[in-house]
Motif scaffolding. Structure first.
Motif, PDB file in Angstrom:
ATOM      1  N   UNK A 219      24.815  20.316  -2.853  1.00 18.12           N
ATOM      2  CA  UNK A 219      25.956  21.206  -3.034  1.00 18.12           C
ATOM      3  C   UNK A 219      26.255  22.074  -1.826  1.00 18.12           C
ATOM      4  N   UNK A 220      25.920  21.611  -0.651  1.00 19.10           N
ATOM      5  CA  UNK A 220      26.215  22.319   0.589  1.00 19.10           C
ATOM      6  C   UNK A 220      27.357  21.629   1.327  1.00 19.10           C
ATOM      7  N   UNK A 221      28.188  22.426   1.956  1.00 19.22           N
ATOM      8  CA  UNK A 221      29.320  21.903   2.721  1.00 19.22           C
ATOM      9  C   UNK A 221      29.138  22.247   4.197  1.00 19.22           C
ATOM     10  N   UNK A 222      29.308  21.264   5.046  1.00 17.93           N
ATOM     11  CA  UNK A 222      29.071  21.468   6.472  1.00 17.93           C
ATOM     12  C   UNK A 222      30.233  22.210   7.122  1.00 17.93           C
ATOM     13  N   UNK A 223      29.893  23.090   8.042  1.00 16.13           N
ATOM     14  CA  UNK A 223      30.891  23.789   8.850  1.00 16.13           C
ATOM     15  C   UNK A 223      31.081  23.060  10.169  1.00 16.13           C
ATOM     16  N   UNK A 224      32.296  23.087  10.711  1.00 13.10           N
ATOM     17  CA  UNK A 224      32.499  22.434  12.010  1.00 13.10           C
ATOM     18  C   UNK A 224      31.784  23.202  13.117  1.00 13.10           C
ATOM     19  N   UNK A 225      31.434  22.506  14.174  1.00 15.23           N
ATOM     20  CA  UNK A 225      30.780  23.143  15.322  1.00 15.23           C
ATOM     21  C   UNK A 225      31.729  24.114  15.998  1.00 15.23           C
ATOM     22  N   UNK A 226      31.189  25.244  16.382  1.00 20.58           N
ATOM     23  CA  UNK A 226      31.949  26.244  17.124  1.00 20.58           C
ATOM     24  C   UNK A 226      32.028  25.824  18.582  1.00 20.58           C
ATOM     25  N   UNK A 227      33.247  25.658  19.100  1.00 17.88           N
ATOM     26  CA  UNK A 227      33.406  25.147  20.467  1.00 17.88           C
ATOM     27  C   UNK A 227      32.807  26.103  21.501  1.00 17.88           C
ATOM     28  N   UNK A 228      32.907  27.381  21.264  1.00 20.99           N
ATOM     29  CA  UNK A 228      32.338  28.352  22.195  1.00 20.99           C
ATOM     30  C   UNK A 228      30.816  28.243  22.227  1.00 20.99           C
ATOM     31  N   UNK A 229      30.202  28.031  21.065  1.00 20.58           N
ATOM     32  CA  UNK A 229      28.752  27.879  20.999  1.00 20.58           C
ATOM     33  C   UNK A 229      28.312  26.611  21.711  1.00 20.58           C
ATOM     34  N   UNK A 230      29.048  25.513  21.504  1.00 21.77           N
ATOM     35  CA  UNK A 230      28.701  24.258  22.162  1.00 21.77           C
ATOM     36  C   UNK A 230      28.775  24.406  23.683  1.00 21.77           C
ATOM     37  N   UNK A 231      29.831  25.049  24.167  1.00 17.38           N
ATOM     38  CA  UNK A 231      29.968  25.248  25.616  1.00 17.38           C
ATOM     39  C   UNK A 231      28.841  26.117  26.156  1.00 17.38           C
ATOM     40  N   UNK A 232      28.449  27.134  25.392  1.00 20.27           N
ATOM     41  CA  UNK A 232      27.387  28.037  25.831  1.00 20.27           C
ATOM     42  C   UNK A 232      26.064  27.289  26.026  1.00 20.27           C
ATOM     43  N   UNK A 233      25.669  26.464  25.054  1.00 18.71           N
ATOM     44  CA  UNK A 233      24.386  25.777  25.161  1.00 18.71           C
ATOM     45  C   UNK A 233      24.445  24.683  26.238  1.00 18.71           C
ATOM     46  N   UNK A 234      25.590  24.055  26.409  1.00 18.01           N
ATOM     47  CA  UNK A 234      25.715  23.068  27.473  1.00 18.01           C
ATOM     48  C   UNK A 234      25.553  23.720  28.841  1.00 18.01           C
ATOM     49  N   UNK A 235      26.107  24.908  29.000  1.00 17.55           N
ATOM     50  CA  UNK A 235      25.964  25.618  30.274  1.00 17.55           C
ATOM     51  C   UNK A 235      24.508  26.023  30.512  1.00 17.55           C
TER      52      UNK A 235
END
Length: 596
Positions: free
Chosen positions: A532-548
């Motif tokens: 009964x859990x629904x997934x949230x989309x990835x936050x683009x700012x968070x993705x860019x932060x970890x890639x950097x």
């Protein structure tokens, strides 16, 4: 006077042995009362000590005679089981004396055969009192080496530094290590060039050994052809080493797991490794800091979770984090820094840490200590903070145990811990503990559930599990080989005492003894939706932060990818860890297994 059931000779000899021993002790006690102190080279003292030295040196054996007069080995003394021995239904103190000597004889067979005891007596007699001081100093050094208690002062100091400085505490070590690794690679390159030049003109080139193939064949033969498996293990062990290259180190670890499985001692291996090879606190912290400085996996996991929490707590005055499994608390000091600097000031932070009980009289000791450290850090950062420790099985914790307040932002966090929960292969009559935990989290209705998983499928079928574990840890050991010098002792701690123990448990154990039960992120995705859990989309700012972070501070072979709205971490294309965020959704439709 002899006792009933014992021949007179046996009774007399046994009594003579006891009387001889008592007389020696009495003599020493009388002389000690008169002189106040017994000289180390006193003849009576040396004579009394000699039997014990002979016991330790293996001097007692059937062909060397008895240590005590009249004891086992004396022709006049009957042994248990002989025709002259007393009947088994009659008991006397002489019977127990004979049994004691017989047991002494048998026990000494397992002691190392050396003459250290005699040499110790001789050396002590030569040295006199000054020699005693040296001997005590040497004994003290030996005791310190064998002790398992950590240097508590050093551990506290290192804990405080790592918590207060966070990532900065690792950056200097990372820079120095990069230089050392570059020099090592250059040296290795020159060595390889010299070897290549020397090898020119030689006709015979040794055939390369494919350790991965040999390990796979050995695992496949374990169930059907044990003799072949044993022969393959002997062949593999000739090409393994805990201090060589990545493949040799990996094979060294996997051979131990295969040997334990072949011998049927997987469960004993689990507990013996945990008891005997657990690194002390200071050593573990140094290895952890080295891992953080050279590998991005943990850093990215913390950054992903903390940025998610920071965003969901925006504009709120109270934050409640329910954390499954305690990772020394290092994650939360980084979060406190973010909250300290946010507009409007930090919220009131409450962390409920849920962890399994530890052995001993204080099962929550490690959690209480971490709570104190976090409280000190929060005070230094100016963040209102409360810490609550819960010692419980994770599947037993529900919303009513958490005392959630209506105006709190509720965050549930798990980083890589749920892989150890029992699954359907162990629990068959009811819902598995991992499904129970996910259902309970859904009922908590958190503002966000942050999940980090180990992307490794530990199948219930041994051979499939072995292959997946081999591929997974091949990537990990290759990563360590590329980022940490081979001569590093802390790298050995990581490979042997941390990653190695996890891999060996997956290889050697079955049933409830196998605690490593990882699943791929796709399998967890399905479980979460069923709960009964629904997934949230990835936050683009968070993705860019970890890639950097990865691009600017870590090896170029680390990869950050995305799949099914999961943030994926890997090494050279192999996905090793995955992260995602979820919320409760009681109206979510059922999902078919065929979709994955």
């Amino acid at each position: 006077m002899s006792l009933p059931g014992l021949p007179p000779a046996a009774s007399a000899d046994a009594r003579a042995a006891a009387a001889s021993y008592i007389s020696r002790i009495s003599l020493l006690m009388e002389e000690e009362e008169d002189a106040g102190d017994v000289e180390p080279d006193h003849p009576a003292l040396l004579q009394a000590q000699r039997p014990f030295a002979q016991i330790l040196s293996g001097a007692v054996s059937p062909d060397k005679g008895a240590v005590f007069p009249g004891g086992v080995g004396d022709p006049a003394t009957p042994t248990l089981g002989s025709k002259d021995a007393p009947p088994v239904d009659e008991y006397s103190e002489d019977m127990f004396a004979i049994a004691f000597f017989k047991g002494l004889e048998e026990a000494t067979k397992f002691l190392p055969a050396s003459h250290a005891g005699d040499e110790l007596l001789k050396e002590k007699g030569r040295r006199g009192r000054s020699g005693d001081d040296d001997l005590e100093a040497e004994a003290g050094r030996t005791t310190k080496v064998a002790a398992v208690e950590p240097d508590e002062a050093g551990a506290r100091e290192m804990f405080d530094e790592m918590m207060l400085r966070g990532y900065d505490a690792c950056s200097e070590e990372m820079e120095g290590l990069s230089i050392a690794t570059d020099k090592g690679e250059a040296a290795d390159g020159s060595k390889r060039a010299r070897k290549k030049n020397r090898a020119r003109g030689k006709r015979h080139v040794p055939k390369a050994i494919d350790l991965h193939a040999l390990l796979t064949c050995c695992a496949n033969a374990l169930n059907d052809d044990r003799r072949s498996a044993e022969e393959l293990l002997k062949q593999i062990k000739q090409h393994t080493s805990p201090t060589a290259g990545a493949t040799q180190r990996l094979a060294h670890c996997f051979v131990q797991g295969l040997e334990a499985r072949l011998a049927g001692i997987g469960s004993q291996l689990r507990w013996s490794l945990a008891a005997n090879r657990a690194p002390v606190v200071v050593e573990f912290l140094k290895a952890y800091r080295l891992f953080m400085s050279t590998c991005c996996f943990r850093k990215v996991a913390f950054a992903f979770a903390n940025k998610t929490i920071f965003d969901v707590a925006a504009g709120r005055s109270k934050l409640h984090i329910v954390d499954y499994g305690l990772h020394c608390g290092f994650q939360w000091t980084e979060l406190m820094r973010l909250l300290r600097d946010r507009d409007g000031g930090p919220p009131e932070v409450r962390i409920t840490s849920i962890d399994l009980p530890q052995s001993g009289f204080r099962p929550a000791k490690h959690m209480v200590e971490t709570g104190h450290r976090l409280s000190n850090c929060a005070r230094a950062f100016g963040v209102p903070f409360k810490f609550h420790a819960m010692v419980a099985q994770w599947e037993t914790v529900c919303i009513h145990d958490l005392n959630v307040e209506p105006d709190e932002v509720l965050v549930v966090n798990d980083l890589f811990n749920f892989r150890t929960l029992m699954d359907e292969s162990v629990v068959t009559d009811t819902l598995s503990p991992r499904d129970v935990v996910l259902n309970n989290i859904s009922k908590m209705k958190p503002d966000v559930f942050i999940q980090g998983v180990v992307n490794l499928s530990c199948s219930n079928f041994f051979f499939a599990r072995f292959r997946e574990t081999l591929f997974y840890y091949s990537a990990l050991f290759d990563m360590l080989d590329a980022t940490i010098p081979r001569e590093s002792q802390l790298r050995l701690v990581l490979e042997r005492d941390i990653f190695g123990q996890v891999a060996m448990n997956a290889i050697a154990c079955e049933g409830e003894d196998r605690v490593e039960r990882g699943e791929t992120y796709r399998q967890w995705h399905l479980r979460n939706q069923r709960a009964g859990l629904r997934q949230l989309p990835l936050n683009r700012e968070t993705v860019k932060m970890v890639k950097d972070i990865v691009k600017n501070h870590y090896n170029k072979n680390f990869v950050i990818e995305e799949g099914l709205q999961w943030l994926l971490q890997g090494w050279k294309g192999r996905i090793l860890f995955a992260h995602s965020t979820w919320v409760a959704d009681s109206t979510a439709p059922s999902v078919s297994f065929s979709e994955f």
